[in-house]
Scaffold this motif. Structure first.
Motif, short mmCIF file in Angstrom:
data_model
loop_
_atom_site.label_atom_id
_atom_site.label_comp_id
_atom_site.label_asym_id
_atom_site.label_seq_id
_atom_site.Cartn_x
_atom_site.Cartn_y
_atom_site.Cartn_z
N PHE A 201 -58.63 39.91 53.56
CA PHE A 201 -58.05 38.60 53.85
C PHE A 201 -57.53 38.54 55.28
CE2 PHE A 201 -54.59 35.48 53.93
CZ PHE A 201 -55.28 34.36 53.49
N ASN A 202 -57.98 37.51 56.01
CA ASN A 202 -57.60 37.25 57.41
C ASN A 202 -58.00 38.36 58.38
OD1 ASN A 202 -56.72 34.65 57.28
ND2 ASN A 202 -54.55 35.14 57.24
N LYS A 203 -58.83 39.29 57.94
CA LYS A 203 -59.36 40.29 58.85
C LYS A 203 -60.42 39.62 59.72
CE LYS A 203 -60.15 44.41 57.25
NZ LYS A 203 -59.23 45.28 57.99
N ALA A 204 -60.36 39.81 61.04
CA ALA A 204 -61.28 39.15 61.96
C ALA A 204 -62.54 39.98 62.15
CB ALA A 204 -60.60 38.91 63.29
N PHE A 205 -63.69 39.30 62.16
CA PHE A 205 -64.97 39.96 62.37
C PHE A 205 -65.67 39.35 63.59
CE2 PHE A 205 -63.98 40.19 57.85
CZ PHE A 205 -63.98 41.57 57.68
N ASP A 206 -66.77 39.97 63.99
CA ASP A 206 -67.50 39.48 65.16
C ASP A 206 -67.92 38.03 64.96
OD1 ASP A 206 -67.18 42.02 66.03
OD2 ASP A 206 -69.30 42.56 66.02
N ASN A 207 -67.85 37.23 66.03
CA ASN A 207 -68.27 35.84 65.96
C ASN A 207 -69.74 35.72 65.55
OD1 ASN A 207 -65.73 35.05 66.79
ND2 ASN A 207 -66.31 34.84 68.94
N TYR A 208 -70.08 34.56 65.00
CA TYR A 208 -71.46 34.31 64.57
C TYR A 208 -71.92 32.99 65.17
CZ TYR A 208 -75.54 34.00 61.54
OH TYR A 208 -76.83 33.94 61.07
N VAL A 209 -73.14 32.97 65.68
CA VAL A 209 -73.68 31.78 66.34
C VAL A 209 -74.76 31.15 65.48
CG1 VAL A 209 -74.87 30.91 68.38
CG2 VAL A 209 -73.15 32.70 68.62
N MET A 210 -74.65 29.85 65.23
CA MET A 210 -75.73 29.11 64.57
C MET A 210 -75.66 27.65 64.99
SD MET A 210 -74.59 28.93 60.55
CE MET A 210 -72.86 28.76 60.08
N PRO A 211 -76.79 26.96 65.01
CA PRO A 211 -76.82 25.55 65.42
C PRO A 211 -76.04 24.67 64.43
CG PRO A 211 -79.02 26.51 65.49
CD PRO A 211 -78.15 27.48 64.76
N PHE A 212 -75.19 23.81 64.97
CA PHE A 212 -74.36 22.92 64.14
C PHE A 212 -74.19 21.58 64.84
CE2 PHE A 212 -69.91 21.49 63.14
CZ PHE A 212 -70.17 21.07 61.83
N GLU A 213 -74.39 20.51 64.12
CA GLU A 213 -74.15 19.16 64.64
C GLU A 213 -73.16 18.46 63.72
OE1 GLU A 213 -77.88 17.18 64.94
OE2 GLU A 213 -78.47 18.22 66.79
N PHE A 285 -72.16 41.01 58.10
CA PHE A 285 -71.20 40.70 59.15
C PHE A 285 -70.65 41.99 59.72
CE2 PHE A 285 -69.21 40.40 55.00
CZ PHE A 285 -67.97 41.01 55.12
N LYS A 286 -70.30 41.93 61.02
CA LYS A 286 -69.95 43.13 61.77
C LYS A 286 -68.55 43.04 62.37
CE LYS A 286 -74.79 44.07 62.84
NZ LYS A 286 -75.76 44.56 63.86
N GLN A 287 -68.05 44.18 62.78
CA GLN A 287 -66.77 44.26 63.48
C GLN A 287 -66.97 45.20 64.67
OE1 GLN A 287 -63.18 46.08 61.59
NE2 GLN A 287 -62.31 44.05 61.82
N ASP A 288 -66.74 44.67 65.88
CA ASP A 288 -66.97 45.43 67.11
C ASP A 288 -68.40 45.96 67.19
OD1 ASP A 288 -64.30 45.05 67.87
OD2 ASP A 288 -63.65 46.81 66.73
#
Length: 411
Positions: A201-213, A285-288
């Motif tokens: 819970f609330n652990k941060a992971f690497d950002n993820y990029v995907m197209p969004f409108e 999903f990844k971290q660092d």
């Protein structure tokens, strides 16, 4: 006034060097293995990556694959960790043989990128058969494999038998750059990823990029290639509490599926979730930059599980904070074993902030939404979500006009 907000990052194409060897394993004797660009390690014992096997007077020092991952023996495969990440078009070259010529003893090789059975390639032909009686092929044979786009960025793979049968003995393994253009980085918006389930819970992971409108006028969001699938997912958000002020900080909007998702099902007694149409893969999903978790049998949250909330920063600028929750069968990466370990059911959240702008002429975004609602056609749906062109008197239906959705009884 319709406004669509999308942010696409430009990506440059670069050429990779042709025939550059990024990994090589080749045995040069019982006590010396020449290995460059990474490390091969066996899951049964390390002797399997320098396995001596005498055939017709010749001793080969090999990587011995004696099992198929996921079947007995479970750990009979080899993990190859690379110094450089794979790119689409890279070429994996395998020189190997099988040393039996019996019915039902065929064997192939399979590569599981990031250890993922949903992201793999396998040979379709048998390797040369070298029989101790000397009646078969006199030397190992070589097969080549092209790294697919889905494996780009991977820094390890598991190598396993692609079919049950006899042992496969690899005498040389080499990976070269394919000489093709490297794929451009994914274009789209950058989503923060936070853990939602117990333990993360609330652990941060690497950002993820995907197209969004995001269409503010209709409060509809469209995700292309949602979490790496080929599916376009669309959601529409409506006020969580009818009568709430849609311009105030902390106001919540709940989501309704529009397209790309299956039927709504209730999970854990209260979450409303949907499967992704035509997608049976997993999300890692990844971290660092290192694998952390994997979700399979994916479900996407709707209603309050994937809301929009109006937030305000220190400069009193307002934003729509979009949250998308996914869950399913959760596994955690075990670095020591180089494999995924089931860790119960869990959830993660994708979070993205969309500007809360004023439209031209000083008209607020909310005023633009309300004007669009008043001019939007009225649509009716039954409780099962199917559109009804002419609802009957006394029928309970869902009425939608623009961004406003309510249940009504036809009079």
């Amino acid at each position: 006034m319709k406004k669509i907000f999308t942010l696409l990052a430009a990506a440059a194409m670069t050429l990779s060097a042709s025939a550059e060897v990024i990994y090589s394993w080749q045995s040069e004797g019982p006590d010396a293995v020449k290995q460059v660009g990474g490390t091969a390690s066996a899951k049964i014992d390390e002797a399997r990556v320098n396995y001596a096997n005498a055939v017709n007077g010749t001793t080969y020092y090999t990587i011995c694959l004696c099992g198929k991952k996921g079947t007995y023996p479970e750990s009979a495969y080899v993990n190859v960790a690379l110094d450089q990440a794979l790119a689409e078009g890279d070429v994996i070259s395998v020189t190997a043989y099988r040393n039996k010529n019996e019915s039902g003893k065929a064997v192939t090789v399979e590569f599981l990128f990031d250890g993922n059975t949903d992201n793999s390639i396998a040979s379709t032909e048998q390797f040369a058969n070298i029989n101790p009686d000397g009646e078969a092929d006199p030397a190992p044979s070589t097969q080549t494999f092209t790294v697919p786009a889905s494996a780009a960025g991977c820094k390890f793979f598991d190598m396993t038998r692609g079919s049950a049968g006899t042992n496969l003995f690899i005498t040389k393994l080499e990976i070269t750059r394919g000489g093709a253009e490297e794929p451009a980085p994914v274009e789209g918006e950058t989503f923060s990823i936070l853990g939602s389930g117990s333990g993360i819970f609330n652990k941060a992971f690497d950002n993820y990029v995907m197209p969004f409108e995001f269409d503010i006028a209709t409060m509809t969001g469209t995700f292309k290639n949602f979490i790496g699938s080929n599916t376009t997912v669309a959601l529409q958000w409506v006020l969580a509490n009818e009568g709430a002020d849609p311009t105030q900080t902390n106001t919540m909007f709940n989501s309704n599926p529009v397209s790309g998702l299956g039927e709504i099902q209730t999970v854990a007694g209260y979450y409303k979730m949907c499967s992704i149409n035509d997608f049976n893969g997993s999300f890692i999903f990844k971290q660092d930059g290192v694998n952390f978790g994997k979700i399979e049998n994916i479900l996407v949250g709707v209603d309050f599980a994937s809301p929009i909330q109006i937030i305000e920063n220190a400069e009193h600028e307002k934003f729509y904070e979009v949250t998308i929750m996914i869950g399913g069968a959760y596994s955690k990466w075990d670095a020591e074993k180089s494999e995924w370990v089931a860790s119960g059911e869990n959830y993660i959240r994708f979070i993205y902030a969309v500007p809360f702008p004023a439209s031209e002429g000083g008209e607020s975004a909310i005023e633009a939404i309300e004007a669009a609602d008043e001019n939007a056609p009225v649509e009716y749906y039954n409780i099962q979500g199917m559109r009804v062109n002419e609802p009957a008197a006394g029928q309970l239906v869902i009425r939608r006009q623009g961004s406003k959705v309510s249940k009504v009884i036809i009079r």
